[in-house]
Design a protein around this motif. Structure first.
Motif, PDB file in Angstrom:
ATOM      1  N   UNK A 201       0.613  -2.765 -24.509  1.00  0.00           N
ATOM      2  CA  UNK A 201       1.130  -4.053 -24.474  1.00  0.00           C
ATOM      3  C   UNK A 201       1.518  -4.530 -26.166  1.00  0.00           C
ATOM      4  N   UNK A 202       0.537  -4.145 -26.801  1.00  0.00           N
ATOM      5  CA  UNK A 202       0.835  -4.486 -28.283  1.00  0.00           C
ATOM      6  C   UNK A 202       2.051  -3.796 -28.852  1.00  0.00           C
ATOM      7  N   UNK A 203       1.987  -2.550 -28.561  1.00  0.00           N
ATOM      8  CA  UNK A 203       3.237  -1.876 -29.269  1.00  0.00           C
ATOM      9  C   UNK A 203       4.717  -2.420 -28.525  1.00  0.00           C
ATOM     10  N   UNK A 204       4.360  -2.656 -27.235  1.00  0.00           N
ATOM     11  CA  UNK A 204       5.818  -2.998 -26.910  1.00  0.00           C
ATOM     12  C   UNK A 204       6.002  -4.369 -27.075  1.00  0.00           C
ATOM     13  N   UNK A 205       5.134  -5.402 -27.295  1.00  0.00           N
ATOM     14  CA  UNK A 205       5.481  -6.721 -28.165  1.00  0.00           C
ATOM     15  C   UNK A 205       6.118  -6.417 -29.328  1.00  0.00           C
ATOM     16  N   UNK A 206       5.518  -5.484 -30.150  1.00  0.00           N
ATOM     17  CA  UNK A 206       6.186  -5.191 -31.596  1.00  0.00           C
ATOM     18  C   UNK A 206       7.625  -4.529 -31.536  1.00  0.00           C
ATOM     19  N   UNK A 207       7.854  -3.912 -30.622  1.00  0.00           N
ATOM     20  CA  UNK A 207       9.097  -3.263 -30.342  1.00  0.00           C
ATOM     21  C   UNK A 207      10.153  -4.293 -30.166  1.00  0.00           C
ATOM     22  N   UNK A 208       9.643  -5.284 -28.975  1.00  0.00           N
ATOM     23  CA  UNK A 208      10.535  -6.320 -28.604  1.00  0.00           C
ATOM     24  C   UNK A 208      10.885  -7.010 -29.918  1.00  0.00           C
ATOM     25  N   UNK A 209      10.072  -7.652 -30.868  1.00  0.00           N
ATOM     26  CA  UNK A 209      10.228  -8.363 -31.765  1.00  0.00           C
ATOM     27  C   UNK A 209      11.276  -7.409 -32.645  1.00  0.00           C
ATOM     28  N   UNK A 210      10.920  -6.279 -33.221  1.00  0.00           N
ATOM     29  CA  UNK A 210      11.819  -5.475 -33.880  1.00  0.00           C
ATOM     30  C   UNK A 210      13.256  -5.157 -33.446  1.00  0.00           C
ATOM     31  N   UNK A 211      13.246  -4.924 -32.009  1.00  0.00           N
ATOM     32  CA  UNK A 211      14.651  -4.960 -31.276  1.00  0.00           C
ATOM     33  C   UNK A 211      15.506  -6.400 -31.583  1.00  0.00           C
ATOM     34  N   UNK A 212      14.902  -7.547 -31.544  1.00  0.00           N
ATOM     35  CA  UNK A 212      15.572  -8.465 -31.668  1.00  0.00           C
ATOM     36  C   UNK A 212      15.817  -8.855 -32.957  1.00  0.00           C
ATOM     37  N   UNK A 213      15.253  -8.402 -34.120  1.00  0.00           N
ATOM     38  CA  UNK A 213      15.520  -8.424 -35.362  1.00  0.00           C
ATOM     39  C   UNK A 213      16.851  -7.726 -35.483  1.00  0.00           C
ATOM     40  N   UNK A 214      16.717  -6.406 -35.252  1.00  0.00           N
ATOM     41  CA  UNK A 214      17.888  -5.688 -35.153  1.00  0.00           C
ATOM     42  C   UNK A 214      19.255  -6.082 -34.496  1.00  0.00           C
ATOM     43  N   UNK A 215      19.113  -6.563 -33.449  1.00  0.00           N
ATOM     44  CA  UNK A 215      20.205  -6.996 -32.606  1.00  0.00           C
ATOM     45  C   UNK A 215      19.785  -8.495 -32.040  1.00  0.00           C
ATOM     46  N   UNK A 216      19.896  -9.642 -32.850  1.00  0.00           N
ATOM     47  CA  UNK A 216      19.649 -10.772 -32.365  1.00  0.00           C
ATOM     48  C   UNK A 216      20.766 -11.544 -31.359  1.00  0.00           C
ATOM     49  N   UNK A 217      20.134 -12.412 -30.677  1.00  0.00           N
ATOM     50  CA  UNK A 217      21.123 -13.166 -29.873  1.00  0.00           C
ATOM     51  C   UNK A 217      22.184 -14.042 -30.795  1.00  0.00           C
ATOM     52  N   UNK A 218      23.468 -14.052 -30.301  1.00  0.00           N
ATOM     53  CA  UNK A 218      24.380 -14.875 -31.157  1.00  0.00           C
ATOM     54  C   UNK A 218      25.089 -15.473 -29.936  1.00  0.00           C
ATOM     55  N   UNK A 219      26.216 -16.074 -30.604  1.00  0.00           N
ATOM     56  CA  UNK A 219      27.301 -16.929 -29.628  1.00  0.00           C
ATOM     57  C   UNK A 219      28.182 -15.726 -28.917  1.00  0.00           C
ATOM     58  N   UNK A 220      28.044 -14.619 -29.065  1.00  0.00           N
ATOM     59  CA  UNK A 220      28.959 -13.816 -28.235  1.00  0.00           C
ATOM     60  C   UNK A 220      27.975 -12.962 -27.063  1.00  0.00           C
ATOM     61  N   UNK A 221      26.691 -12.668 -27.472  1.00  0.00           N
ATOM     62  CA  UNK A 221      26.084 -11.946 -26.446  1.00  0.00           C
ATOM     63  C   UNK A 221      24.494 -12.157 -26.600  1.00  0.00           C
ATOM     64  N   UNK A 222      23.844 -11.655 -25.803  1.00  0.00           N
ATOM     65  CA  UNK A 222      22.542 -11.801 -25.734  1.00  0.00           C
ATOM     66  C   UNK A 222      21.579 -10.809 -26.740  1.00  0.00           C
TER      67      UNK A 222
END
Length: 205
Positions: A61-82
């Motif tokens: 769970x800790x690793x998945x939470x870290x991966x999730x944070x990193x993924x959203x830093x790399x591709x954040x939500x914007x006005x075009x897509x999630x």
């Protein structure tokens, strides 16, 4: 860092032929039924292998939470897509490291390296650090040509993480829409694009 734009080229190279073909198909009602559990175009052993890979977890769970944070830093939500996590990129990465075991040690080792760096800097694991601290850490390992001595392992890990994130995002429906790719559209012709006409001096023809 304009992460979304810089990642599009990476994502495009990762889109498989099957995904592109599927994206090219015009929307229409199915004319035949598919048996329950069957997946057109896939053999039984492929379906069974996917079931086996999905039957257990690799990351905790800790690793998945870290991966999730990193993924959203790399591709954040914007006005075009999630964001990447909204496109279920962390689940994609979980699957890929089981499908390609050679990714397991670099990913797990990289996640531990990242946490140790953040513990030394901020006295917190990466996922528990503030947003500004997370960005500071990522910026130090996001640019291979500017890496400081001692951070090479982090650069290698982040490069892999970035590639997996782009591959996962741009092979989803959300990612394909973000690229603006519409595929072949039968019975639709809007003429030669204006920029092409201008290139050949035919814009007034």
């Amino acid at each position: 860092m304009n992460r979304r734009d810089s990642l599009k080229a990476i994502g495009l190279t990762a889109i498989s032929a099957g995904m592109v073909i599927e994206a090219c198909k015009p929307g229409k009602e199915k004319t035949s039924k598919v048996e329950d559990g069957a997946q057109p175009g896939r053999q039984a052993f492929e379906i069974e292998r996917d079931k086996q890979l999905n039957s257990y977890k690799f990351f905790n769970d800790h690793e998945m939470a870290t991966i999730t944070v990193l993924a959203d830093i790399i591709i954040p939500k914007d006005d075009k897509s999630g964001s990447a996590s909204e496109a279920k990129v962390p689940d994609f990465i979980e699957f890929i490291v089981k499908d390609i075991p050679s990714h397991q040690t670099p990913m797990r080792g990289g996640l531990k390296w990242l946490d140790l760096q953040c513990l030394n800097r901020f006295q917190k694991a990466f996922k528990d650090a503030s947003a500004s601290q997370q960005i500071e850490m990522v910026d130090d390992i996001a640019y291979p040509e500017k890496v400081k001595p001692g951070l090479e392992q982090g650069v290698a890990f982040f490069t892999l993480m970035r590639n997996l994130t782009a591959s996962g995002f741009y092979t989803t429906e959300m990612g394909v829409k973000d690229l603006g790719y519409i595929g072949n559209a039968p019975n639709r012709w809007e003429g030669v694009p204006a920029d092409v006409l201008k290139q050949y001096g035919m814009e007034d023809v």
